[in-house]
Write a protein that holds these residues in place. Structure first.
Motif, PDB file in Angstrom:
ATOM      1  N   VAL A 254      32.627  -8.520  36.482  1.00 18.12           N
ATOM      2  CA  VAL A 254      31.290  -7.984  36.662  1.00 18.12           C
ATOM      3  C   VAL A 254      30.488  -8.215  35.388  1.00 18.12           C
ATOM      4  CG1 VAL A 254      32.035  -5.682  35.950  1.00 18.12           C
ATOM      5  CG2 VAL A 254      29.925  -5.937  37.271  1.00 18.12           C
ATOM      6  N   GLY A 255      29.266  -8.738  35.551  1.00 16.54           N
ATOM      7  CA  GLY A 255      28.452  -9.042  34.386  1.00 16.54           C
ATOM      8  C   GLY A 255      29.164 -10.038  33.487  1.00 16.54           C
ATOM      9  N   ALA A 256      28.951  -9.909  32.194  1.00 22.16           N
ATOM     10  CA  ALA A 256      29.597 -10.788  31.217  1.00 22.16           C
ATOM     11  C   ALA A 256      30.869 -10.131  30.709  1.00 22.16           C
ATOM     12  CB  ALA A 256      28.643 -11.097  30.063  1.00 22.16           C
ATOM     13  N   GLY A 257      31.766  -9.795  31.648  1.00 23.19           N
ATOM     14  CA  GLY A 257      32.996  -9.136  31.249  1.00 23.19           C
ATOM     15  C   GLY A 257      33.834  -8.736  32.451  1.00 23.19           C
ATOM     16  N   TRP A 258      34.815  -7.880  32.212  1.00 21.69           N
ATOM     17  CA  TRP A 258      35.761  -7.420  33.223  1.00 21.69           C
ATOM     18  C   TRP A 258      35.732  -5.897  33.279  1.00 21.69           C
ATOM     19  CZ3 TRP A 258      38.634 -11.200  35.793  1.00 21.69           C
ATOM     20  CH2 TRP A 258      38.601 -12.479  35.229  1.00 21.69           C
ATOM     21  N   ARG A 259      35.666  -5.361  34.493  1.00 21.45           N
ATOM     22  CA  ARG A 259      35.721  -3.909  34.669  1.00 21.45           C
ATOM     23  C   ARG A 259      37.081  -3.545  35.270  1.00 21.45           C
ATOM     24  NH1 ARG A 259      30.617  -1.575  37.413  1.00 21.45           N
ATOM     25  NH2 ARG A 259      31.371  -2.775  39.205  1.00 21.45           N
ATOM     26  N   VAL A 260      37.720  -2.563  34.640  1.00 25.24           N
ATOM     27  CA  VAL A 260      39.066  -2.160  35.036  1.00 25.24           C
ATOM     28  C   VAL A 260      39.037  -0.698  35.463  1.00 25.24           C
ATOM     29  CG1 VAL A 260      41.474  -1.991  34.312  1.00 25.24           C
ATOM     30  CG2 VAL A 260      39.999  -3.753  33.308  1.00 25.24           C
ATOM     31  N   PHE A 261      39.474  -0.429  36.672  1.00 32.99           N
ATOM     32  CA  PHE A 261      39.680   0.937  37.146  1.00 32.99           C
ATOM     33  C   PHE A 261      41.170   1.231  37.033  1.00 32.99           C
ATOM     34  CE2 PHE A 261      36.216  -0.962  39.636  1.00 32.99           C
ATOM     35  CZ  PHE A 261      35.169  -0.091  39.346  1.00 32.99           C
ATOM     36  N   TRP A 262      41.520   2.317  36.372  1.00 34.15           N
ATOM     37  CA  TRP A 262      42.938   2.622  36.222  1.00 34.15           C
ATOM     38  C   TRP A 262      43.127   4.128  36.127  1.00 34.15           C
ATOM     39  CZ3 TRP A 262      44.904   4.475  31.334  1.00 34.15           C
ATOM     40  CH2 TRP A 262      43.934   4.522  30.322  1.00 34.15           C
ATOM     41  N   ARG A 263      44.370   4.555  36.219  1.00 34.96           N
ATOM     42  CA  ARG A 263      44.701   5.973  36.161  1.00 34.96           C
ATOM     43  C   ARG A 263      45.605   6.231  34.966  1.00 34.96           C
ATOM     44  NH1 ARG A 263      42.892   8.101  40.882  1.00 34.96           N
ATOM     45  NH2 ARG A 263      42.712   6.680  42.661  1.00 34.96           N
ATOM     46  N   GLY A 264      45.299   7.300  34.205  1.00 33.61           N
ATOM     47  CA  GLY A 264      46.089   7.661  33.051  1.00 33.61           C
ATOM     48  C   GLY A 264      47.407   8.297  33.442  1.00 33.61           C
ATOM     49  N   PRO A 265      48.235   8.662  32.439  1.00 33.73           N
ATOM     50  CA  PRO A 265      49.544   9.262  32.728  1.00 33.73           C
ATOM     51  C   PRO A 265      49.467  10.505  33.600  1.00 33.73           C
ATOM     52  CG  PRO A 265      49.369   8.649  30.421  1.00 33.73           C
ATOM     53  CD  PRO A 265      48.010   8.464  31.009  1.00 33.73           C
ATOM     54  N   ALA A 266      48.387  11.285  33.475  1.00 31.73           N
ATOM     55  CA  ALA A 266      48.247  12.506  34.278  1.00 31.73           C
ATOM     56  C   ALA A 266      47.489  12.251  35.578  1.00 31.73           C
ATOM     57  CB  ALA A 266      47.537  13.590  33.470  1.00 31.73           C
ATOM     58  N   GLY A 267      47.173  10.986  35.862  1.00 34.95           N
ATOM     59  CA  GLY A 267      46.493  10.644  37.103  1.00 34.95           C
ATOM     60  C   GLY A 267      44.981  10.652  37.012  1.00 34.95           C
ATOM     61  N   GLY A 268      44.427  10.922  35.830  1.00 32.67           N
ATOM     62  CA  GLY A 268      42.981  10.962  35.660  1.00 32.67           C
ATOM     63  C   GLY A 268      42.349   9.588  35.813  1.00 32.67           C
ATOM     64  N   ARG A 269      41.170   9.554  36.432  1.00 39.68           N
ATOM     65  CA  ARG A 269      40.455   8.302  36.665  1.00 39.68           C
ATOM     66  C   ARG A 269      39.801   7.818  35.373  1.00 39.68           C
ATOM     67  NH1 ARG A 269      35.094   7.316  37.619  1.00 39.68           N
ATOM     68  NH2 ARG A 269      34.544   5.467  38.836  1.00 39.68           N
ATOM     69  N   GLN A 270      39.989   6.548  35.066  1.00 40.18           N
ATOM     70  CA  GLN A 270      39.412   5.929  33.879  1.00 40.18           C
ATOM     71  C   GLN A 270      38.745   4.623  34.272  1.00 40.18           C
ATOM     72  OE1 GLN A 270      39.970   7.251  30.533  1.00 40.18           O
ATOM     73  NE2 GLN A 270      40.801   9.007  31.599  1.00 40.18           N
ATOM     74  N   THR A 271      37.657   4.282  33.573  1.00 37.54           N
ATOM     75  CA  THR A 271      37.016   2.983  33.730  1.00 37.54           C
ATOM     76  C   THR A 271      36.876   2.347  32.364  1.00 37.54           C
ATOM     77  OG1 THR A 271      35.731   3.763  35.635  1.00 37.54           O
ATOM     78  CG2 THR A 271      34.994   1.744  34.570  1.00 37.54           C
ATOM     79  N   THR A 272      37.273   1.076  32.263  1.00 34.19           N
ATOM     80  CA  THR A 272      37.146   0.349  31.004  1.00 34.19           C
ATOM     81  C   THR A 272      36.443  -0.963  31.272  1.00 34.19           C
ATOM     82  OG1 THR A 272      39.158   1.349  30.080  1.00 34.19           O
ATOM     83  CG2 THR A 272      38.397  -0.714  29.091  1.00 34.19           C
ATOM     84  N   TRP A 273      35.396  -1.244  30.499  1.00 32.11           N
ATOM     85  CA  TRP A 273      34.708  -2.535  30.600  1.00 32.11           C
ATOM     86  C   TRP A 273      35.001  -3.329  29.338  1.00 32.11           C
ATOM     87  CZ3 TRP A 273      29.885  -4.545  28.328  1.00 32.11           C
ATOM     88  CH2 TRP A 273      29.500  -5.766  28.918  1.00 32.11           C
ATOM     89  N   LEU A 274      35.437  -4.587  29.533  1.00 28.31           N
ATOM     90  CA  LEU A 274      35.844  -5.451  28.433  1.00 28.31           C
ATOM     91  C   LEU A 274      34.912  -6.656  28.393  1.00 28.31           C
ATOM     92  CD1 LEU A 274      39.639  -5.307  29.291  1.00 28.31           C
ATOM     93  CD2 LEU A 274      38.490  -4.021  27.472  1.00 28.31           C
ATOM     94  N   PRO A 275      33.963  -6.693  27.447  1.00 35.42           N
ATOM     95  CA  PRO A 275      33.018  -7.803  27.380  1.00 35.42           C
ATOM     96  C   PRO A 275      33.715  -9.110  27.013  1.00 35.42           C
ATOM     97  CG  PRO A 275      32.256  -5.920  26.095  1.00 35.42           C
ATOM     98  CD  PRO A 275      33.667  -5.664  26.445  1.00 35.42           C
ATOM     99  N   ASP A 276      33.121 -10.217  27.465  1.00 35.94           N
ATOM    100  CA  ASP A 276      33.628 -11.550  27.114  1.00 35.94           C
ATOM    101  C   ASP A 276      33.410 -11.826  25.629  1.00 35.94           C
ATOM    102  OD1 ASP A 276      34.303 -12.079  29.755  1.00 35.94           O
ATOM    103  OD2 ASP A 276      32.365 -13.003  30.186  1.00 35.94           O
TER     104      ASP A 276
END
Length: 254
Positions: free
Chosen positions: A230-252
């Protein structure tokens, strides 16, 4: 995550006109000291770097001397090696075509210590390679731009990156505010921003990045991870050790 430092209600943010730099968030030490067992507990390994080699990736790091290091996924084979008598290890993973989210773990005798961190490999290493931390700043292991990552939990955003160790303060602009953050001795910096539905602009130094927003979520119920371009990078949806929702965007990288 930490309290927001940008925003009109956060008086700890010092605008450039004040001539004072904001303090960076704490980051892990870069000293090559092996984790040690304390009171019978085994500590998880620390992954410090990645190297691309023909046919795969080699990860290096520190662990307890003689410990067995394992990288596990929810499905698929585990990858393992053994640390030397100084606690140093190198672990090779064959090239893949997909995305991997691996959990580092130390095994020593009958003790096992899973790490709260996750190792992300996008597109078999052709995309970003990073350490994801629930509630903390993502650490890029691949070549990254001045803005390495934007982490969000729906309440606030944590921006982070790396520059020259002990370098000059870095100028940031976001959400109509301007401020500075000083890199630590290892060159790492991070700063908490107020939440935003996005997309919006984040300027680091002389480069502007467009954060695409959090998106629609991790996808299928119970899914551990979803990666999208997405955009000029990568968007990652993931869950932490306790199951919490996290979003991380990693620019190119540039």
């Amino acid at each position: 995550m930490k309290r927001a430092m940008f925003g009109r209600a956060a008086i700890v943010v010092l605008l450039c006109g004040a001539g004072v730099a904001c303090s960076p968030s704490a980051v892990p030490s870069e000293k090559p000291e092996a984790p040690v067992a304390v009171g019978g507990w085994t500590r998880p390994p620390t992954i410090r770097a990645v190297q691309r080699v023909p046919g795969g990736l080699v990860f290096t790091g520190q662990a307890e001397p003689g410990a067995r290091i394992v990288l596990r996924s929810e499905s698929g084979p585990a990858h393992a090696t053994v640390a030397d008598d100084q606690g140093r290890f190198g672990l090779r993973i064959a090239a893949t075509t997909g995305d991997l989210l691996l959990r580092p773990e130390t095994q020593q005798g009958q003790d096992a210590a899973p790490s709260p961190e996750r190792l992300l490999i996008v597109a078999g290493g052709r995309g970003p390679v990073a350490i994801l931390r629930s509630g903390g700043a993502t650490q890029r292991l691949d070549r990254a731009p001045s803005l390495g990552a934007v982490d969000s939990d729906g309440r606030m955003r944590l921006v982070s990156g790396r520059s020259a160790p002990g370098g000059a303060p870095i100028r940031l602009e976001a959400a109509g505010e301007v401020g500075q953050v000083s890199p630590d001795a290892a060159g790492r910096w991070s700063l908490v921003l107020e939440p935003s539905t996005g997309p919006d602009a984040i300027r680091v130094g002389d480069r502007t990045f467009t954060w695409p927003g959090e998106g629609s979520g991790p996808g299928a119920e119970g899914a551990e991870m979803r990666v999208e371009r997405v955009g000029a990078g990568w968007r990652v949806f993931w869950r932490g050790p306790a199951g919490g929702r996290q979003t991380t965007w990693l620019p190119d990288a540039e």
